[in-house]
Design a protein around this motif. Sequence first.
Motif, PDB file in Angstrom:
ATOM      1  N   THR A   8      -8.642   9.099  -1.872  1.00 54.17           N
ATOM      2  CA  THR A   8      -7.243   9.514  -1.853  1.00 54.17           C
ATOM      3  C   THR A   8      -6.841  10.136  -3.185  1.00 54.17           C
ATOM      4  O   THR A   8      -6.192  11.192  -3.219  1.00 54.17           O
ATOM      5  CB  THR A   8      -6.348   8.303  -1.534  1.00 54.17           C
ATOM      6  OG1 THR A   8      -6.786   7.696  -0.322  1.00 54.17           O
ATOM      7  CG2 THR A   8      -4.898   8.733  -1.392  1.00 54.17           C
ATOM      8  N   LEU A  62      -2.577  -1.031  -8.823  1.00 54.61           N
ATOM      9  CA  LEU A  62      -3.575  -0.796  -7.783  1.00 54.61           C
ATOM     10  C   LEU A  62      -4.741  -1.766  -7.916  1.00 54.61           C
ATOM     11  O   LEU A  62      -5.200  -2.339  -6.911  1.00 54.61           O
ATOM     12  CB  LEU A  62      -4.073   0.644  -7.874  1.00 54.61           C
ATOM     13  CG  LEU A  62      -5.219   1.038  -6.940  1.00 54.61           C
ATOM     14  CD1 LEU A  62      -4.810   0.872  -5.480  1.00 54.61           C
ATOM     15  CD2 LEU A  62      -5.669   2.484  -7.208  1.00 54.61           C
ATOM     16  N   ILE A  72       1.193   4.229  -2.773  1.00 53.62           N
ATOM     17  CA  ILE A  72       0.907   5.617  -2.389  1.00 53.62           C
ATOM     18  C   ILE A  72       2.074   6.522  -2.755  1.00 53.62           C
ATOM     19  O   ILE A  72       1.886   7.626  -3.307  1.00 53.62           O
ATOM     20  CB  ILE A  72       0.593   5.701  -0.886  1.00 53.62           C
ATOM     21  CG1 ILE A  72      -0.778   5.078  -0.604  1.00 53.62           C
ATOM     22  CG2 ILE A  72       0.631   7.148  -0.394  1.00 53.62           C
ATOM     23  CD1 ILE A  72      -1.037   4.805   0.861  1.00 53.62           C
ATOM     24  N   VAL A 119      -5.859  -4.411  -4.982  1.00 52.11           N
ATOM     25  CA  VAL A 119      -7.177  -4.399  -4.342  1.00 52.11           C
ATOM     26  C   VAL A 119      -7.867  -5.743  -4.537  1.00 52.11           C
ATOM     27  O   VAL A 119      -8.510  -6.266  -3.606  1.00 52.11           O
ATOM     28  CB  VAL A 119      -8.033  -3.249  -4.894  1.00 52.11           C
ATOM     29  CG1 VAL A 119      -9.478  -3.358  -4.382  1.00 52.11           C
ATOM     30  CG2 VAL A 119      -7.438  -1.904  -4.496  1.00 52.11           C
ATOM     31  N   GLN A 140     -12.027   0.209  -2.656  1.00 49.60           N
ATOM     32  CA  GLN A 140     -11.970   1.083  -3.830  1.00 49.60           C
ATOM     33  C   GLN A 140     -12.372   2.517  -3.464  1.00 49.60           C
ATOM     34  O   GLN A 140     -11.769   3.490  -3.949  1.00 49.60           O
ATOM     35  CB  GLN A 140     -12.884   0.542  -4.930  1.00 49.60           C
ATOM     36  CG  GLN A 140     -12.372  -0.726  -5.588  1.00 49.60           C
ATOM     37  CD  GLN A 140     -13.369  -1.300  -6.598  1.00 49.60           C
ATOM     38  OE1 GLN A 140     -14.540  -0.880  -6.650  1.00 49.60           O
ATOM     39  NE2 GLN A 140     -12.918  -2.264  -7.395  1.00 49.60           N
ATOM     40  N   SER A 172       0.838  -1.205   0.000  1.00 47.91           N
ATOM     41  CA  SER A 172       0.000   0.000   0.000  1.00 47.91           C
ATOM     42  C   SER A 172       0.869   1.250   0.000  1.00 47.91           C
ATOM     43  O   SER A 172       0.627   2.201  -0.763  1.00 47.91           O
ATOM     44  CB  SER A 172      -0.906   0.024   1.236  1.00 47.91           C
ATOM     45  OG  SER A 172      -1.783  -1.064   1.263  1.00 47.91           O
ATOM     46  N   TRP A 176      -9.504   4.347  -1.747  1.00 49.53           N
ATOM     47  CA  TRP A 176      -8.490   4.753  -2.723  1.00 49.53           C
ATOM     48  C   TRP A 176      -9.023   5.881  -3.614  1.00 49.53           C
ATOM     49  O   TRP A 176      -8.274   6.807  -3.970  1.00 49.53           O
ATOM     50  CB  TRP A 176      -8.069   3.560  -3.578  1.00 49.53           C
ATOM     51  CG  TRP A 176      -7.067   2.683  -2.886  1.00 49.53           C
ATOM     52  CD1 TRP A 176      -7.309   1.535  -2.212  1.00 49.53           C
ATOM     53  CD2 TRP A 176      -5.662   2.899  -2.812  1.00 49.53           C
ATOM     54  NE1 TRP A 176      -6.133   1.009  -1.704  1.00 49.53           N
ATOM     55  CE2 TRP A 176      -5.103   1.833  -2.068  1.00 49.53           C
ATOM     56  CE3 TRP A 176      -4.809   3.886  -3.291  1.00 49.53           C
ATOM     57  CZ2 TRP A 176      -3.746   1.727  -1.793  1.00 49.53           C
ATOM     58  CZ3 TRP A 176      -3.438   3.790  -3.027  1.00 49.53           C
ATOM     59  CH2 TRP A 176      -2.922   2.724  -2.284  1.00 49.53           C
ATOM     60  N   ALA A 191      -2.908   9.856   3.132  1.00 48.22           N
ATOM     61  CA  ALA A 191      -3.215   8.444   2.837  1.00 48.22           C
ATOM     62  C   ALA A 191      -2.899   7.468   3.962  1.00 48.22           C
ATOM     63  O   ALA A 191      -2.742   6.280   3.710  1.00 48.22           O
ATOM     64  CB  ALA A 191      -2.481   8.017   1.553  1.00 48.22           C
ATOM     65  N   THR A 241      -5.733   5.067   4.179  1.00 49.04           N
ATOM     66  CA  THR A 241      -5.729   4.161   3.034  1.00 49.04           C
ATOM     67  C   THR A 241      -4.925   2.900   3.336  1.00 49.04           C
ATOM     68  O   THR A 241      -5.212   1.820   2.817  1.00 49.04           O
ATOM     69  CB  THR A 241      -5.126   4.887   1.809  1.00 49.04           C
ATOM     70  OG1 THR A 241      -5.702   6.191   1.708  1.00 49.04           O
ATOM     71  CG2 THR A 241      -5.388   4.116   0.535  1.00 49.04           C
TER      72      THR A 241
END
Length: 843
Positions: free
Chosen positions: A601, A571, A529, A575, A595, A525, A598, A632, A635
């Motif tokens: 973000t 991504l 990011i 996910v 989702q 993650s 994200w 984030a 996230t």
Amino acid sequence: MDSWLLSIGLMIEVIKKEKLWERDPYSLVNPSAYDTAWLAMIPDSDRPGQPMFQNCLDWVLRSQMEDGFWGGSDGHGLPTIESLPATLACLVVLTKWNVGKDKIERGLAFLGSNTEKLLDGTYGSCQRWFVIIFPGMIELARKAGLYLPFHDHLKVRLIDVFNRRQRILETEELIGDQCPPLLSFLEALPSSYKITNQVTNTIRNKITSGDGSLYQSPSATARAFMLTGNSKCSHFLQALVQRCPNGVPPTYPLDEELIRLCLVNQIQRLGLAQHFTHEIETILSQAYRSMSTWGSEQFEGKSTSLLQFGIQLHKDALAFRLLRMQGYHVSPWRFCWFMRDEEIRQLMEKNYEQLASVMLQIYRATELMFPGEMELKEAMSFSKKLLVKATRRANQAQSFEQHHVAFARLIEHEIGLPWAARMDHLEHRMWIEEKDMNALWMARASFHRLSDVVNGKLLQLAMLDYEFRQFIYKNELEEVKRWSRMWGLSEMGFGREKTTYCYFAIASSFSLPYQSDMRLLVAKSAVLITVADDFFDEEGSLHDLTLLTQSVQRWDGKGLKGHSATIFNALDNFVKETSEKYLQEQGHDITRQIQEIWCETFEAWLMEAKWSRSGGMPSTEEYLATGMASIATHTVVLPTSCFLDPSFPISKLRPKEYETLTRLLMLIPRLLNDIQSYQKEKEQGKLNYVLLYLKENPKADIEDSIAHVRNILETKRQELLQHVLLDEFSDLPKLCKLFHLACVKVFQMFFNTSNRYDSNTDMLEDIGKALYMPLNVGFLSLDSIGRDQNFGARKEFQQVRSALVRPFNSQTDAANQASLATHPRGFSCRNVLTPSSFRLSFN
């Protein structure tokens, strides 16, 4: 790996079977060779040719260390400066009773070989207690007819020690406000210091009015009994030996609750808490139930020494910290009671060197401050002032006048690096390597220490656990790097390649199980990011960023090209993998929830890009509403929390409905980032809270703005800590709340005094210690690893360091660096101490 796990499991089982938390607390503390020797000196009144306490003499005979010294060893079994007076006292005893001639020879040889270097500042200290006791034991040894092998150069240093003692004897009263008073060292006072009838009467009165001891010191009480023959004194000594037949402690009686709390503290600081959760909770629940009897009220109406106050304060502060971290409701006044007593504070300020270990416990407790707890803020200021003074005194001192080097270094670490900025994994390493880590609390002279047997077993387990984690962490990091290369994230050609940083952060901040998909989830993650954030900040056109954000909103990457397609595809796969894993484990599909997080973000990144490129100037409130999402942290933390605890409510993943704790998690890292990045972002034309505050407050300067942000951070950190530790502020599972805290600590580490995340060098030493470098534990010098092997390991780390430092100028260079940094051979605990040798040492 299986044999490694078996060894760890066997060691845990052995320690649990010993039930340390149920044992006699006195068995958990090292006996004092010095004090036991003094009891062994007392002749039997009926048989003057024999000792009154034969078992004390027997203990001296069987307790000489292999190197020839008695007592005074550190956490790794090496002699400390405390061994000098202890060895002299034991030699006097053996000479007095004409036994152990071979032990006398070995003891004298030790003194001849080690006295000078132990007096040196590198090895020890020369504090007040030592200045009084050591010359006294030299005089006693010479009076017993022992020839001490001190060469002429050493004699010059000894003269300095004797002169310092003389100044103390000339300037201090026998019962003054020093901690502890001069009279408590009765056994070490020179023959030139006349013990008058008036002094003898003072001793008798003190013994008679108390418990029969002289300041609860076995050695001073032994001397007092030889001087006075007081029957109450005799009863105290008899009770002491009956209670402690295998060597007596430095003070008696001991606070048994404090010993158990120190055991918990030792287990936690070694990184072993996850193996003994039930045992720790048992001790802390007992401590919480008995807290009503703690504090200053027990001293009311009694004649109590400052040393006793110090021990009580040490216990109260330690208990407060341990209990608060465990989630108990404890009032700061449980240890801040000294702030209400001006006389005690003045005495503490006068005796700050002797009470440094107490001040350190107070300071550590105050770091767990909740909003509005002004008493903790005052106690923090008071203790920090005295700790700074103590370390400054140590650094200004010359040669053997320094404080104990290891303890001074520990103080500087504690006050120089906030608790909130420390990574647990590195803290565990520091404590494992710290040679004085079995010191518990300050006694009349030197420290009480955890039993060598108990400490040795805990230390062995901690070493194996730590280096096993290193082995796993290196393998997991390699997996994250393979994933990053496979999806093209490490070869983007722009921005920051921080795969190692991202993995280091999660591995070092939170003690997850040995093999954990959650570490991989967090690291991946964070890599995503970092790459996406840099794309929005540096590389993508506003058109590209809009298209990418729209693709994330509808979760469809059709039409994307280049970097946008790379980011979305990575991504999307991430996910899917995360959601499928949760579906398999928990039976729920959380794809849409992840989702949406994200998406939020990406929308925040796009908004910031529009502000930056259009020159837009939002209000500080508008900026924070977006900036809290663009940092984030949620996230990373919220999807991972679903795996940490099955009871984590999926509803907490929904944007706009985050818990207060999660909002604090989003706010604090944003402000930490902005404080350290405002200069760079000003040059890049980007927005930053520090800069926006200046726009809204034209009369303020940059220092005012930073101070304003720091004040917000202080308050919000306290609120976050309260929400994490106390149940009524958040209904999130405890483990998930602690993960929120760990994430904030990561950002505090990254942005404590500079922007370490953007630096290519600032993090390398920490990464090396966390993932690559073998533990540096002195007493393992004879194990299976040789010097050449150790050198090779360090050389290999230097290769990794060079690879990490070089900039990424091309895809080929990046691939070469990644290849080096994966560290395929690595070093494991097996190179240092094998599982089989651990088992042998335990049997």
